[in-house]
Scaffold this motif. Structure first.
Motif, PDB file in Angstrom:
ATOM      1  N   UNK A 232       0.875  -1.231   0.088  1.00  0.00           N
ATOM      2  CA  UNK A 232      -0.007  -0.221  -0.009  1.00  0.00           C
ATOM      3  C   UNK A 232       0.802   1.232  -0.146  1.00  0.00           C
ATOM      4  N   UNK A 233       2.172   1.273   0.618  1.00  0.00           N
ATOM      5  CA  UNK A 233       3.002   2.429   0.580  1.00  0.00           C
ATOM      6  C   UNK A 233       3.405   2.422  -0.700  1.00  0.00           C
ATOM      7  N   UNK A 234       3.723   1.584  -1.242  1.00  0.00           N
ATOM      8  CA  UNK A 234       4.241   1.600  -2.681  1.00  0.00           C
ATOM      9  C   UNK A 234       2.906   2.280  -3.645  1.00  0.00           C
ATOM     10  N   UNK A 235       2.100   1.922  -3.668  1.00  0.00           N
ATOM     11  CA  UNK A 235       0.768   2.277  -4.300  1.00  0.00           C
ATOM     12  C   UNK A 235       0.636   3.737  -4.077  1.00  0.00           C
ATOM     13  N   UNK A 236       0.700   4.028  -2.802  1.00  0.00           N
ATOM     14  CA  UNK A 236       0.432   5.757  -2.404  1.00  0.00           C
ATOM     15  C   UNK A 236       1.530   6.252  -3.058  1.00  0.00           C
TER      16      UNK A 236
END
Length: 163
Positions: free
Chosen positions: A21-25
Motif C-alpha cells: 500500500x505504501x508503494x501504491x500511495x
C-alpha cells in the motif's frame, strides 16, 4: 488528493508495515506530481526494501534526473546497484561460475562498501573456493581491461573469454 498527502499516507502504510500500500500511495503521488523527486525517491526505497531492485533503480534514476544535486539520491542509487550485483552474483554462483560471482561481488562492494550481504557472500565464496579466489585476485591485479569488460559472461566451456 495532493502528492504531499499521498506521501504522508504512504509513510503511514510504511509505519504499519504495509509495503504494498505504501508503494501504491507513492505511485499515486508520482501520478499527481510527475516532477516530484521526493516521491520517486520514496518509491525507490520502498521497491528496494520489497526486493524489486530493477523497479527501484528506475525510480531513483528519475529522482536523480529531477534533482541531480541531492547526494542522498546518489547514495540510494549505489545501494540499489550493489543489491543488483549481489542478485547477479547469486545467479552466477548457482550456475557454477564462481569467478564471475566473485567479480560481481567486488562490483557490489565498490558500489556500496556497507553492503553486508555482498561482504558476507564474498567471504563465504572465498572460503569455499580458495583456488577461485586466488585466480580472481591474479586476474584482477594483472588485468588491463577496462572495468566494463571485467564481468564479461562470454565464457566458453574451457573458461576462455570470447569477447
Amino acid at each position: 488528493m495532493s502528492a504531499a498527502r499521498l506521501i504522508q499516507a504512504a509513510y503511514a502504510y510504511l509505519y504499519i508495515g504495509d509495503f504494498a500500500e505504501a508503494k501504491a500511495a507513492f505511485e499515486r503521488a508520482i501520478q499527481e506530481e510527475p516532477d516530484n523527486a521526493e516521491a520517486y525517491f520514496c518509491a525507490s526505497i520502498t521497491a528496494h526494501r520489497s526486493g524489486h531492485n530493477e523497479e527501484a533503480e528506475a525510480y531513483i534514476e528519475r529522482a536523480m534526473s529531477l534533482s541531480p544535486d541531492v547526494a542522498l539520491y546518489s547514495a540510494q542509487y549505489h545501494t540499489i546497484r550493489a543489491s543488483r550485483f549481489v542478485e547477479q552474483a547469486r545467479l552466477a554462483y548457482i550456475e557454477g561460475q564462481v569467478d564471475a560471482a566473485l567479480r560481481l561481488l567486488e562490483q557490489a562492494v565498490a558500489e556500496d562498501p556497507l553492503n553486508d550481504e555482498a561482504q558476507a557472500m564474498k567471504t563465504e565464496l572465498s572460503a569455499l573456493h580458495p583456488s577461485d579466489e586466488d585466480a580472481f585476485k591474479e586476474d584482477s591485479s594483472e588485468s588491463t581491461e577496462p572495468d566494463s569488460n571485467r564481468d564479461c559472461r562470454c565464457q566458453g566451456e574451457d573458461g576462455a573469454r570470447s569477447c
